[in-house]
Write an enzyme that holds these catalytic residues in place. Structure first.
Site, PDB file in Angstrom:
ATOM      1  NE  ARG A  91      -4.033   2.423   2.609  1.00 57.51           N
ATOM      2  CZ  ARG A  91      -4.123   2.914   3.081  1.00 57.51           C
ATOM      3  NH1 ARG A  91      -3.319   3.080   3.861  1.00 57.51           N
ATOM      4  NH2 ARG A  91      -4.656   3.864   3.095  1.00 57.51           N
ATOM      5  CB  ILE A 108      -5.059   6.048  -0.985  1.00 62.04           C
ATOM      6  CG1 ILE A 108      -5.765   4.333  -0.715  1.00 62.04           C
ATOM      7  CG2 ILE A 108      -4.712   6.642   0.497  1.00 62.04           C
ATOM      8  CD1 ILE A 108      -3.734   3.693  -0.986  1.00 62.04           C
ATOM      9  CB  SER A 109     -10.357   4.243   0.479  1.00 65.02           C
ATOM     10  OG  SER A 109     -11.252   4.094  -0.715  1.00 65.02           O
ATOM     11  CG  HIS A 110     -10.422   4.760   6.402  1.00 68.31           C
ATOM     12  ND1 HIS A 110     -10.995   5.997   5.781  1.00 68.31           N
ATOM     13  CD2 HIS A 110     -10.501   4.765   7.420  1.00 68.31           C
ATOM     14  CE1 HIS A 110     -11.303   6.788   6.676  1.00 68.31           C
ATOM     15  NE2 HIS A 110     -10.598   5.563   7.678  1.00 68.31           N
ATOM     16  N   PRO A 111      -8.106   0.989   4.675  1.00 67.53           N
ATOM     17  CG  PRO A 111      -6.018   0.724   5.167  1.00 67.53           C
ATOM     18  CD  PRO A 111      -6.623   1.501   5.029  1.00 67.53           C
TER      19      PRO A 111
END
Length: 213
Positions: free
Chosen positions: A37, A63-66
């Site tokens: 990531r 970039i979204s939360h995992p």
């Protein structure tokens, strides 16, 4: 930036955080452990890459939360070889997770800056979606329909009818619906003209803009 043993250790820790938050699909967790990531983010954010946080990328996007990535991916219930439409390529991290699960990904990005940047990055990293398109996600990709799965990675005020029409019978569409806050929603096409709808928790996404291009 490189991918090191330290980064792998951090990804293992992140996977455990996701397990603790309820993610149970082993294939999704393995993809989180595998995909670097930190390489999808600006180098100044590298130290934060394996925390459960969203971070800014180009074109005022994030970039979204995992956890969000894992949650949406788990809802798709992917099988190897599935034909998947992704609305919102963004940084490409979600795309890479999908590719790791051995599905055929068609991805649409509406921001030209991001489209160009991610396209170059994919070629450099060896990620090979079936097609990466600069276009309007509201319209989907009718020339490649129908799809086994569709995932939308931006918040929409309502589900675009074009996306529902491009879903196979038995297919699953995962989309966050709402304005400032979205409800993660799963649509399953149960028959040619019938869909079931299931709502999950609240999330926050950048907006899905219509007629952007």
């Amino acid at each position: 930036m490189k991918d090191t043993f330290k980064h792998r250790g951090m990804r293992n820790h992140l996977a455990q955080i996701l397990i603790d938050k309820g993610i149970a699909d082993k294939k999704v967790l393995d993809a989180v452990r595998e995909i670097p990531r930190h390489l999808f983010m600006d180098s100044s954010f590298e130290g934060h890459a394996y925390q459960n946080k969203a971070f800014p990328i180009a074109a005022n996007q994030t970039i979204s939360h995992p956890y969000t990535v894992a949650f949406q991916t788990e809802l798709l219930q992917l099988e190897e070889g599935h034909k998947v439409l992704e609305i919102g390529t963004g940084s490409g991290y979600q795309t890479a997770i999908l590719l790791n699960l051995k599905v055929k990904v068609y991805s649409i990005e509406r921001q030209l800056e991001l489209f160009k940047k991610t396209n170059i990055f994919f070629k450099k990293m060896g990620y090979r979606p079936k097609k990466l398109i600069f276009g309007d996600g509201y319209k989907g990709l009718p020339e490649q329909a129908p799809f086994d799965r569709i995932i939308v990675t931006a918040g929409a005020p309502e589900v675009p009818k074009a996306l529902l029409s491009q879903l196979k019978v038995g297919g699953r569409l995962v989309i966050p619906i709402g304005f400032e806050e979205q409800i993660m929603t799963l649509f399953v096409r149960t028959a040619n003209m019938e869909f079931s709808k299931t709502e999950y928790g609240s999330f926050r996404f950048v907006p899905l803009l219509e007629n952007k291009n």
